[in-house]
Every structure is written in C-alpha cells, then in structure tokens.
Enzyme design. Structure first.
Site, short mmCIF file in Angstrom:
data_model
loop_
_atom_site.label_atom_id
_atom_site.label_comp_id
_atom_site.label_asym_id
_atom_site.label_seq_id
_atom_site.Cartn_x
_atom_site.Cartn_y
_atom_site.Cartn_z
N HIS A 151 -33.38 -79.03 -60.34
CA HIS A 151 -32.72 -80.01 -60.49
C HIS A 151 -32.64 -81.07 -60.19
O HIS A 151 -33.90 -81.12 -59.60
CB HIS A 151 -31.24 -78.94 -58.99
N ASP A 201 -36.33 -80.58 -57.43
CA ASP A 201 -37.16 -79.26 -56.57
C ASP A 201 -38.13 -78.59 -58.06
O ASP A 201 -38.31 -77.84 -58.32
CB ASP A 201 -36.24 -78.55 -56.22
N SER A 206 -25.39 -74.08 -60.73
CA SER A 206 -26.31 -75.10 -60.16
C SER A 206 -25.97 -76.57 -60.13
O SER A 206 -26.21 -77.38 -59.64
CB SER A 206 -27.58 -74.55 -59.61
#
Length: 389
Positions: free
Chosen positions: A357, A354, A48
């Site tokens: 990340h 968040d 990610s």
C-alpha cells in the site's frame, strides 16, 4: 487613396478584434453558466486502496503504526494517513466516508464506503485466511449497497429522533451522489498466483464486464455520476521483490518494476477504458469518468526525486532485509533478536508504506494528478464530473 486603404485596414482589424472578443465572451459565458457539481454524498466500492475501515470492522483491526501520520491512531486504512478517497471527500467538501461494515460511530448522511481490503471484482473461491482475499467481492458490495439504500429509506420513516435521522442518507440524494470505483488490483494478484499469463489475459474481459454490471445496477437505481479508477502498476509493488532473488535480464523495467506484471495491468486498463466508453453509449444519461491512476502512480516510480520522494521501492513500515521479513506493525525475531516492524522516520518521502500500500504522501500525489482532470477521460475535474461530456 492611401488614407482610405489604411482606414479600411483599421476597420477590418477592428472587426476581427471585435469578433475575437465576442468568441472569447461566448466561451467564457458557456463555461460560467455551468456551475460546479454539488455532490451530497459519495458511495465508494473498492479494495484496500480505498477501504476506510471495512475489513478492520469485519475481521482483525488494523494496528499501529497504521494511521499515525494523520489520524494519530489506526483508522482502518492501509496507510500512515489518508487515502485517495479521503482527498476526494476533502475536495468535494464532504466528511470522510464511514465504512458500511462499521457498526460503531458511523454516520452515513453523506455516503458510505463498501470497499474492503482484499476485495476483488470477481468472486474468488478462497477464504481471507488463506491469501487475504476478502469475501466482499464487488457483487457483494453492490448487494450491500442495495440493502443499505432500501433499509435507510425504511428507517427514515420509522425513526422519530432528529439526531438519529441526521445519520441517514436522504433518498432523493442517491441520484445526485458521486459513485466511485477503485478495484481490480486483487483480481490481477490472484491471477498472477494461480494462472499462466495467457489464462489471466483471457479472463480480463470478463472481469471488467463484472464491473460494468455494477455500474449498470447503480444506474438503474438512479445513479448518474461515476468516477472509475483504473488499476495501478502492480509490478512496482515492493512486495514483488521480497522473494525474487536475482532477476533475469529484461525481467525488470527501467524503474525496477516487474515488466510483465505492469504489462498485464496496462492490458486490464485498456479493456476497462473500452468498457467505460461503451457504457457511455449505453447509459445515455450517465456521466462516467475514467481515471488514470496508473500513470500518476508510475510517475513516482520513474521520477521520484523530482516529486520529492526517496527510493520508491524501499518500504517505509516493516523490516525487510535480505530474506528476513517482518510486516508493518508486527514483531519477529532476526538472529535471535526481537525486531518490531515500525515506521521509517519520514513517511512523507516514501512511496510505499508497507510493501503493498501507498503512503499518504503518495496518495496525495495521485489525488493532485487526477482530481483536476489532468489524467482523466474526459479531462474534467471531479468538481464538474456530473456533466455528461
């Protein structure tokens, strides 16, 4: 006699000065004859931290307010805006990478992104619905790249439309492309959840060997330039503190990060760097750069105010108060009141987007600290990474 001595001194000084000028000219000339690299494409493998839409295309799309800061809409990225891979593309004058798994609106003329959120280097025996681990581990991403390369060659000979051809890569450019890797964080995440410290440490050599195998595969197909990120300070992810309670003395380091987890990340990075050094000896035509994103990310934790950030452990998007946690973009009830996990007023001052990340501002800091060669081995900017040192 005195005049002759002074004249001799002047001659020696003049000779030394001329010699220094000659050396300076030689150094300047040797640098100037080495032009900047012209990368026609980027092929990225990762999780990610560099996913530009893969996991969104494969499963549920990432929702608002993700992407709001730069793209002004969700853009398949786990951030409010751009990721480090986006800044890499900008630095090289290339468009942002389309995700390989995204079938709509994709253009692969200048590369493709095989990264997906939740990806690991080693294949895991879990589904994404259990702990968010992607089925597209690094070996699967390499298999997808192999298929992409073969099918794009076939399609290029079959497609008659010039417009459609313009969305395909050129086969001769695969050897000239930049191959980037940003993966390994989720291998540690799985290990922290399922193994003891000693067990996880014992698996690290095998994990980095899997990454080395991926580099070898691409090298055998003609790839020559590799840009390999190490893993960040896992113990500094705010999610680690959500359910921690009161930590024992010595559990956290001076920046408030989980000390043992960061030590494991550093062990992973040490093994990865050893592996990169060995790969350079083995793959004699490859230019492989080891990129220390760990240091760039930890700088924001240890010295946030100097870098223009607020509390680096405070999450920007979502609602996280005591034992109530509503994740970014979701709704939930707290004391019978519906709460939306929205964005903080100024993400540009936040490090964590968040809880897992990074914000665009944090990703830009990582790019600024690494793309000029300040935190790389060898210390070369990405625009000269094609030259074997």
């Amino acid at each position: 006699m005195k005049n002759n001595l002074e004249r001799a001194k002047l001659m020696v000084s003049s000779t030394v000065f001329s010699w220094l000028l000659l050396c300076l000219f030689a150094v300047t000339t040797s640098v100037s004859v080495q032009p900047t690299c012209t990368f026609p494409a980027i092929y990225n493998f990762g999780d990610s931290n560099s996913d530009t839409g893969g996991i969104s295309a494969a499963f549920e799309p990432i929702r608002d307010p993700y992407g709001q800061g730069f793209f002004h809409r969700p853009a398949g990225r786990d951030s409010d805006g751009r990721l480090t891979i986006d800044f890499i593309a900008e630095r090289l004058g290339l468009p942002y990478l389309s995700a390989y798994l995204n079938s709509l609106g994709s253009n692969f003329r200048h590369g493709a992104n095989f990264a997906t959120g939740g990806s690991t280097i080693r294949r895991q025996n879990e589904t994404i619905f259990q702990y968010g681990i992607s089925p597209f581990s690094l070996d699967m991403q390499i298999a997808q790249f192999d298929q992409f390369k073969a099918r794009s060659a076939l399609l290029f000979t079959q497609i008659k439309s010039r417009y459609d051809r313009e969305k395909l890569p050129r086969q001769e450019e695969f050897a000239k492309a930049l191959y980037t890797f940003d993966i390994g964080q989720n291998d540690l995440s799985v290990g922290f959840r399922t193994m003891s410290v000693d067990q996880l440490k014992a698996t690290i050599p095998d994990i980095v060997n899997h990454l080395a195998s991926a580099v070898r595969n691409i090298y055998q197909q003609g790839g020559r330039t590799f840009w390999v990120h190490n893993t960040g300070p896992f113990g500094c992810l705010p999610v680690n503190m959500f359910y921690m309670g009161t930590p024992a003395p010595g559990y956290l380091d001076k920046s408030g990060c989980v000390k043992a987890q960061n030590e494991m990340a550093m062990e992973f990075n040490r093994k990865l760097k050893e592996t990169v050094i060995n790969l350079r000896k083995e793959l004699t035509q490859a230019a492989i750069t080891y990129v220390d994103v760990y240091t760039a990310k930890y700088e924001m934790m240890s010295n946030p105010k100097k870098l223009g950030f607020a509390n680096p452990l405070k999450v920007c998007c979502g609602y996280h108060e005591k034992y109530d946690h509503i994740w970014c973009g979701n709704k939930g009830k707290v004391n019978n009141t519906e709460i939306y996990g929205g964005s903080c007023p100024n993400p540009a001052m936040a490090v964590s987007w968040d809880g897992v990340h990074y914000t665009e501002a944090a990703n830009k800091h990582v790019a600024d600290r690494t793309l000029n060669g300040l935190l790389t081995d060898p210390p070369v900017p990405i625009t000269r990474a094609c030259y074997r040192q």
